[in-house]
Design a protein around this motif. Structure first.
Motif, mmCIF file in Angstrom:
data_model
loop_
_atom_site.group_PDB
_atom_site.id
_atom_site.type_symbol
_atom_site.label_atom_id
_atom_site.label_comp_id
_atom_site.label_asym_id
_atom_site.label_seq_id
_atom_site.Cartn_x
_atom_site.Cartn_y
_atom_site.Cartn_z
ATOM 1 N N UNK A 64 0.834 -1.207 0.000
ATOM 2 C CA UNK A 64 0.000 0.000 0.000
ATOM 3 C C UNK A 64 0.866 1.254 0.000
ATOM 4 N N UNK A 65 1.931 1.244 0.783
ATOM 5 C CA UNK A 65 2.818 2.411 0.828
ATOM 6 C C UNK A 65 3.565 2.595 -0.485
ATOM 7 N N UNK A 66 4.005 1.504 -1.076
ATOM 8 C CA UNK A 66 4.716 1.594 -2.353
ATOM 9 C C UNK A 66 3.778 2.090 -3.445
ATOM 10 N N UNK A 67 2.518 1.686 -3.412
ATOM 11 C CA UNK A 67 1.540 2.195 -4.367
ATOM 12 C C UNK A 67 1.328 3.684 -4.228
ATOM 13 N N UNK A 68 1.259 4.170 -2.999
ATOM 14 C CA UNK A 68 1.094 5.603 -2.769
ATOM 15 C C UNK A 68 2.334 6.373 -3.236
ATOM 16 N N UNK A 69 3.509 5.840 -2.946
ATOM 17 C CA UNK A 69 4.754 6.476 -3.384
ATOM 18 C C UNK A 69 4.820 6.513 -4.912
ATOM 19 N N UNK A 70 4.370 5.445 -5.559
ATOM 20 C CA UNK A 70 4.372 5.407 -7.027
ATOM 21 C C UNK A 70 3.419 6.458 -7.597
ATOM 22 N N UNK A 71 2.280 6.666 -6.961
ATOM 23 C CA UNK A 71 1.349 7.703 -7.420
ATOM 24 C C UNK A 71 1.948 9.097 -7.268
ATOM 25 N N UNK A 72 2.611 9.339 -6.157
ATOM 26 C CA UNK A 72 3.255 10.637 -5.961
ATOM 27 C C UNK A 72 4.336 10.852 -7.020
ATOM 28 N N UNK A 73 5.120 9.816 -7.308
ATOM 29 C CA UNK A 73 6.165 9.925 -8.333
ATOM 30 C C UNK A 73 5.552 10.194 -9.706
ATOM 31 N N UNK A 74 4.455 9.529 -10.018
ATOM 32 C CA UNK A 74 3.786 9.742 -11.301
ATOM 33 C C UNK A 74 3.282 11.172 -11.430
ATOM 34 N N UNK A 75 2.660 11.693 -10.380
ATOM 35 C CA UNK A 75 2.176 13.073 -10.429
ATOM 36 C C UNK A 75 3.331 14.071 -10.509
ATOM 37 N N UNK A 76 4.428 13.775 -9.842
ATOM 38 C CA UNK A 76 5.596 14.650 -9.924
ATOM 39 C C UNK A 76 6.135 14.686 -11.352
ATOM 40 N N UNK A 77 6.232 13.531 -11.977
ATOM 41 C CA UNK A 77 6.727 13.472 -13.357
ATOM 42 C C UNK A 77 5.759 14.118 -14.343
ATOM 43 N N UNK A 78 4.475 14.108 -14.022
ATOM 44 C CA UNK A 78 3.484 14.690 -14.932
ATOM 45 C C UNK A 78 3.371 16.200 -14.783
ATOM 46 N N UNK A 79 3.591 16.728 -13.581
ATOM 47 C CA UNK A 79 3.342 18.152 -13.362
ATOM 48 C C UNK A 79 4.576 19.032 -13.494
ATOM 49 N N UNK A 80 5.754 18.539 -13.181
ATOM 50 C CA UNK A 80 6.959 19.383 -13.224
ATOM 51 C C UNK A 80 7.271 19.889 -14.639
ATOM 52 N N UNK A 81 7.240 19.054 -15.675
ATOM 53 C CA UNK A 81 7.507 19.590 -17.017
ATOM 54 C C UNK A 81 6.438 20.572 -17.498
ATOM 55 N N UNK A 82 5.195 20.325 -17.141
ATOM 56 C CA UNK A 82 4.119 21.235 -17.539
ATOM 57 C C UNK A 82 4.280 22.585 -16.841
ATOM 58 N N UNK A 83 4.632 22.554 -15.565
ATOM 59 C CA UNK A 83 4.847 23.803 -14.835
ATOM 60 C C UNK A 83 6.026 24.577 -15.414
ATOM 61 N N UNK A 84 7.099 23.883 -15.770
ATOM 62 C CA UNK A 84 8.255 24.554 -16.366
ATOM 63 C C UNK A 84 7.893 25.181 -17.704
ATOM 64 N N UNK A 85 7.097 24.482 -18.489
ATOM 65 C CA UNK A 85 6.660 25.010 -19.783
ATOM 66 C C UNK A 85 5.831 26.278 -19.596
ATOM 67 N N UNK A 86 4.925 26.249 -18.644
ATOM 68 C CA UNK A 86 4.068 27.415 -18.409
ATOM 69 C C UNK A 86 4.866 28.595 -17.847
ATOM 70 N N UNK A 87 5.823 28.339 -16.978
ATOM 71 C CA UNK A 87 6.667 29.411 -16.442
ATOM 72 C C UNK A 87 7.496 30.032 -17.560
ATOM 73 N N UNK A 88 8.081 29.196 -18.395
ATOM 74 C CA UNK A 88 8.880 29.699 -19.509
ATOM 75 C C UNK A 88 8.062 30.505 -20.497
#
Length: 110
Positions: A64-88
């Protein structure tokens, strides 16, 4: 024995992730312009968070903990590039980018 090795590797990942997150924070404070700061805020910070999450997953080891950590990692990978694109893009449109530093300016005609 295997649990002890996983704990040590997890600890090393946590320390490495914390160092990368610290480097990202220092880069955001020290770099001179928006594009450099954007790079510092996304590249090492994302890798730092992923290393922290990998270390956390190695330490916790429950499905259960590894599943939650995997979801956090997925959201981090999905949102960081989009945020950088919008800031730029916002920095470019507001005129805060020194265009002489750009190698190619694909948005010059728009």
């Amino acid at each position: 024995m295997l649990g002890t090795i996983a704990d040590w590797v997890g600890g090393l990942f946590v320390v490495a992730g914390a160092v990368l997150a610290l480097a990202a924070g220092v880069g955001v404070l020290r770099f001179p312009d928006v594009l450099d700061r954007m790079h510092a805020a996304t590249k090492p910070q994302t890798l730092g968070v992923l290393l922290l999450l990998a270390g956390l997953a190695l330490r916790l080891r429950s499905p259960a903990d590894i599943g939650m950590v995997a979801l956090v990692a997925l959201f981090q990978l999905a949102t960081a590039p989009v945020a950088a694109q919008m800031i730029g893009r916002a920095a470019y449109r507001s005129g805060r980018v020194d265009r002489s530093l750009l190698d190619a300016d694909e948005l010059a005609g728009r």
